[in-house]
Design a protein around this motif. Structure first.
Motif, short mmCIF file in Angstrom:
data_model
loop_
_atom_site.label_atom_id
_atom_site.label_comp_id
_atom_site.label_asym_id
_atom_site.label_seq_id
_atom_site.Cartn_x
_atom_site.Cartn_y
_atom_site.Cartn_z
N VAL A 1 -26.38 8.32 4.59
CA VAL A 1 -26.88 8.42 5.85
C VAL A 1 -26.12 7.70 7.05
N ALA B 1 -32.52 12.27 4.18
CA ALA B 1 -32.50 10.95 3.52
C ALA B 1 -33.58 10.85 2.56
N TYR C 1 -28.83 5.31 1.96
CA TYR C 1 -28.76 4.89 3.28
C TYR C 1 -27.20 4.69 3.56
#
Length: 583
Positions: free
Chosen positions: A97, A136, A94
């Motif tokens: 991302v 993701a 993340y």
């Protein structure tokens, strides 16, 4: 070949993003190794425990109890290692991302307007939101299962070799079948997921367009045509999704079939070996457990490969956006406009949106500081294009535009645009309070300054009638405010900033005639001493302009003040008389 190179390029870009988080990556791999080794150690302990079970009712607990205690400790350490590994993987995924989305948004901020004008907003939103989410999911699965799977395969082989070389050879001999099957399916999935992702973006764009313009759709009874367009895209998405899911779904059963062959081979070969005293029953149990653990990662990796194909396809679309050519950056020695006198010159300006489609040709204009310049003409004559060039939303093909004697290409865009106050026919308000919207251009304004600007724009009265006055929260693009009220807020925003130059592009088009007269008085005070460009269709609003430019097909065909142009009895006079023929 082109598809493979695109995949490699996307993978290379992802690895560059991962470099920042090498600590999480290293820790994740180390924990994967630890958890796999401990997981593979459990079958050995299980096999040892089985060998201490002599017969029914004859169990040697003296030796089994320490083994069971050891198994509990190993399981707890394995669980902790896997939990920390998942935390590292989530953190890494993340963060990557976040970085990709940040780069995408930053690129959108500096993309030339011609790109945004040529692509639907929904399709761009789909790339930044939906495609990055899909990416993701695939990346997270890759981190979680790929590392563990590879280490499990290597570790299991090592443990099996230490127990029995011949049985291990059977396992290794049947293993390449899984690679062949998984490799064949992986090649088919990328193109399918790419088509699925592109069509999903197309669908998002259509939905965004239909919802944003639902009133127009209903007003023109366009519902059936909109539904037909949606159904056509939806059917294509269904077709591509089914194909993508078909190839991805046959991966697991195919590899499971290969795994069953491996397990059966180990069972038969091991049983024969145990009968002849080659291995003990505990070792055979250990080996069967290893065979199962050895083949399981191939199922997981094949699933990971499928998800990675989808992730790479989505990443490729996001990277295409990030790689789009940005607008020409400000020069390192670009001038920052500080004292703007207000004189504007356009010298031999040529511009067209599309090569070969001429629009503005050899355009020349000199505007003195403080002059009011009105621009009139039929639709498509170049009025709004001229505003785009003045604000440098588009760069001229050739020629020069100067502000205060400095070419606009030699100054920073931010200082040029902050020198203009612009009110457009199309209003734009952000989600937030009325106060935040009015103070957008001057965040440090006092309440008194803000209210004075609202009163000058005749917005104060309707604001006070709102539930919380200036603290009323409005939705994006004004929510339930009328078009006229939204326009008044946009005018108040400019009146608060009071920049040295103004651009009013049909600024009072959504306001009733009585309010318009009051606003024109306020504009008159605001424009005093400020260079102003006024685009208008209602010619009554520009009678007091110092210069009126009459444009047609990108050229100035007439120029002068209101009285002079009426006396010429030309194109302007014809336009004016057509509007006031009945009065």
């Amino acid at each position: 070949m082109k598809k493979e190179s695109r995949q490699k390029e996307s993978l290379g870009r992802i690895l560059k993003y991962m470099k920042k988080y090498w600590l999480f990556l290293g820790l994740s791999i180390a924990l994967a190794v630890i958890s796999v080794i401990l997981t593979l150690y459990i079958p050995i302990l299980t096999g040892d425990a089985i060998d201490y079970i002599v017969d029914k009712g004859k169990v040697d607990f003296t030796y089994i109890t320490p083994i069971l205690k050891k198994m509990v400790v190993v399981i707890l350490i394995t669980a902790a290692a896997q939990w920390i590994m998942n935390v590292c993987n989530n953190k890494m995924t993340y963060n990557i991302v976040r970085d990709i989305r940040k780069d995408a948004i930053r690129k959108i901020e500096i993309l030339p307007l011609k790109y945004l004008d040529a692509h639907s907003y929904g399709e761009i939103v789909s790339r930044v939101i939906a495609d990055v989410d899909q990416f993701a999911d695939g990346l997270l699965m890759g981190f979680t299962q790929l590392f563990t799977g590879v280490v499990t395969i290597i570790g299991t082989l090592g443990f099996m070799l230490s127990v029995n070389v011949k049985i291990t050879a059977v396992v290794v001999f049947l293993t390449p079948l899984s690679f062949v099957v998984a490799g064949f399916i992986a090649k088919k999935t990328f193109s399918m997921f790419k088509l699925q992702s592109e069509t999903r973006g197309e669908q998002t764009a259509l939905i965004d367009e239909m919802i944003g313009n639902q009133k127009i759709v209903q007003a023109f009874s366009h519902e059936d045509e909109a539904l037909e367009s949606f159904d056509e895209i939806n059917e294509r998405l269904e077709k591509y999704s089914l194909r993508a899911l078909f190839f991805s779904s046959i991966t697991n059963p195919s590899t499971r079939f290969i795994n069953a062959l491996v397990y059966a081979g180990v069972g038969v070969f091991g049983a024969v070996s145990a009968i002849h005293g080659g291995i003990s029953v505990g070792q055979l149990s250990c080996f069967l457990s290893y065979a199962n653990q050895y083949t399981k990662p191939f199922n997981e990796i094949s699933g990971v490969v499928t998800e990675l194909q989808n992730a790479l396809a989505c990443a490729a679309r996001v990277f295409e956006l990030i790689d789009e050519e940005a607008q020409v950056p400000d020069a390192e020695d670009a001038v920052v406009l500080e004292e703007v006198k207000g004189d504007v010159d356009l010298e031999h300006v040529y511009f067209s949106y599309e090569p070969g489609q001429k629009l503005i040709e050899d355009f020349n204009l000199h505007v003195n500081p403080g002059e009011r310049v009105a621009i009139v003409g039929p639709t498509g004559c170049g009025k709004t294009t001229l505003i785009n060039l003045l604000m440098r939303f588009y760069d001229v093909n050739s020629g020069t535009i100067r502000v205060s004697g400095v070419p606009v290409k030699d100054m920073t865009r931010s200082s040029l645009r902050s020198s203009y106050g612009m009110v457009l026919q199309e209003t734009w308000l952000k989600e937030g309070t009325i106060r935040e919207n009015i103070c957008m251009g001057k965040p440090d304004a006092t309440d008194e300054e803000m209210m004075e600007a609202a009163k000058a724009s005749h917005a104060h009265n309707f604001i006070k009638r709102l539930p919380k006055g200036y603290d009323t929260v409005i939705a994006e693009d004004g929510g339930n405010l009328s078009q006229g009220q939204k326009q008044l807020l946009c005018i108040a925003r400019v009146m608060l900033c009071l920049p040295p130059m103004l651009i009013l592009d049909e600024a009072t088009s959504s306001i009733d005639t009585r309010t318009e007269m009051k606003i024109q008085e306020a504009f008159g005070r605001m424009m005093k001493g400020r260079t102003s460009f006024i685009v208008a269709h209602r010619l009554s609003t520009i009678e007091e302009a110092d210069i009126i430019l009459v444009m047609k097909d990108g050229h100035i065909i007439e120029q002068g003040n209101h009285e002079e142009l009426l006396q010429k009895n030309g194109f302007y006079a014809a336009l004016y008389n057509s509007q006031f023929a009945q009065s």
